[in-house]
Scaffold this active site. Structure first.
Site, PDB file in Angstrom:
ATOM      1  CG  ASP A  34      -0.745 -75.431 -84.754  1.00 39.32           C
ATOM      2  OD1 ASP A  34      -1.578 -75.702 -85.644  1.00 39.32           O
ATOM      3  OD2 ASP A  34      -0.961 -74.597 -83.861  1.00 39.32           O
ATOM      4  CG  HIS A  51      -2.921 -80.242 -94.120  1.00 36.35           C
ATOM      5  ND1 HIS A  51      -2.589 -79.956 -92.810  1.00 36.35           N
ATOM      6  CD2 HIS A  51      -4.207 -79.817 -94.289  1.00 36.35           C
ATOM      7  CE1 HIS A  51      -3.633 -79.395 -92.204  1.00 36.35           C
ATOM      8  NE2 HIS A  51      -4.617 -79.301 -93.082  1.00 36.35           N
ATOM      9  CG  LEU A 145      13.588 -92.021 -84.910  1.00 35.19           C
ATOM     10  CD1 LEU A 145      13.929 -91.213 -83.657  1.00 35.19           C
ATOM     11  CD2 LEU A 145      13.411 -91.104 -86.108  1.00 35.19           C
TER      12      LEU A 145
END
Length: 254
Positions: A34, A51, A145
């Protein structure tokens, strides 16, 4: 949530880092990324620039995660509610998703990262669906991962989809409704087969889950930082892991 959310501010100069994380650190870390828009506005830039900067932060965290012992990393990239944002911002987010899958998949594959996508992927534009599918297929065999990209994701939508799937099995006579328990619900979630998150990190200081992993985060520890996502680094991730190591998890027991 079992315990009070701990809110952390960026470490001040001269303040010691505290004890190192214990060996039994979180296997699964989930991040609510966020603050991209606010980061950009503070710099006099369009929200879309935030972004793009956020993608750089994601690269750094994905690189650091396996080095810190994290096996599953789930990142909240685009929510079911984000379609309500201005069209140019939504278009930028969709474009960044396309670019990330196209440009990062090969590098992530070489680094042993398995890409997975959770959410209502079938509702995305066709080009985004194709690139996600390509990245998922390319990296399917990796195990260093697991990177879950939560795209067009909402915790309530996930539960609705799970309940619909369970209802269909009951209607078809494949499932006795009396046998539906927590494990049955979990097996129909987007994250079926993965461990629940041990730690949820939220950047930019907001104190809410925002419809993220509502079922899975039932016993997750939560760590909130005021740092905006584009400024989030490996050092902040390590800070969150140190705080996790200090906490005592009882899962409802004494």
């Amino acid at each position: 949530m079992r315990r009070m959310v701990r809110r952390e501010r960026e470490a001040s100069p001269g303040v010691g880092p505290g004890p190192e994380p214990k060996a039994e650190g979180p296997r699964h870390v989930a991040i609510i990324m966020d603050g991209n828009g606010r980061w950009a506005v503070q710099r006099g830039l369009p929200r879309t620039a935030g972004h793009r900067a956020g993608v750089e932060a994601l690269r750094g965290v994905v690189k650091a995660a396996p080095e810190l012992g994290i096996k599953v990393l789930t990142c909240y990239a685009f929510s079911t509610e984000n379609w309500k944002r201005p069209k140019d911002e939504v278009d930028t987010l969709m474009s960044l998703l396309l670019e990330y899958c196209r440009l990062e998949a090969t590098t992530l594959h070489k680094n042993g990262v398995r890409i997975n996508a959770i959410g209502r992927i079938h509702e995305l534009p066709p080009a985004q669906q194709r690139e996600i599918e390509r990245a998922v297929n390319l990296t399917r065999g990796n195990d260093r991962l697991i990177l879950n990209l939560a795209v067009n994701y909402g915790g309530q939508a996930e539960l609705v989809d799970a309940f619909r799937s369970l209802a269909a099995e009951v209607q078809a006579g494949r499932l006795d409704p009396d046998r539906i328990d927590a494990a049955a619900v979990a097996s129909h979630l987007y994250t079926a087969g993965l461990p629940d998150p041990d730690l949820v990190i939220r950047t930019a200081g907001e104190m809410r889950l925002s419809n993220f992993l509502l079922w899975q985060a039932a016993y997750a520890e939560i760590w909130v930082t005021d740092v905006y996502w584009p400024d989030f680094t490996r050092e902040h991730l390590e800070q969150a892991l140190r705080e996790f190591a200090r906490r005592e998890r009882r899962f409802g027991a004494v």
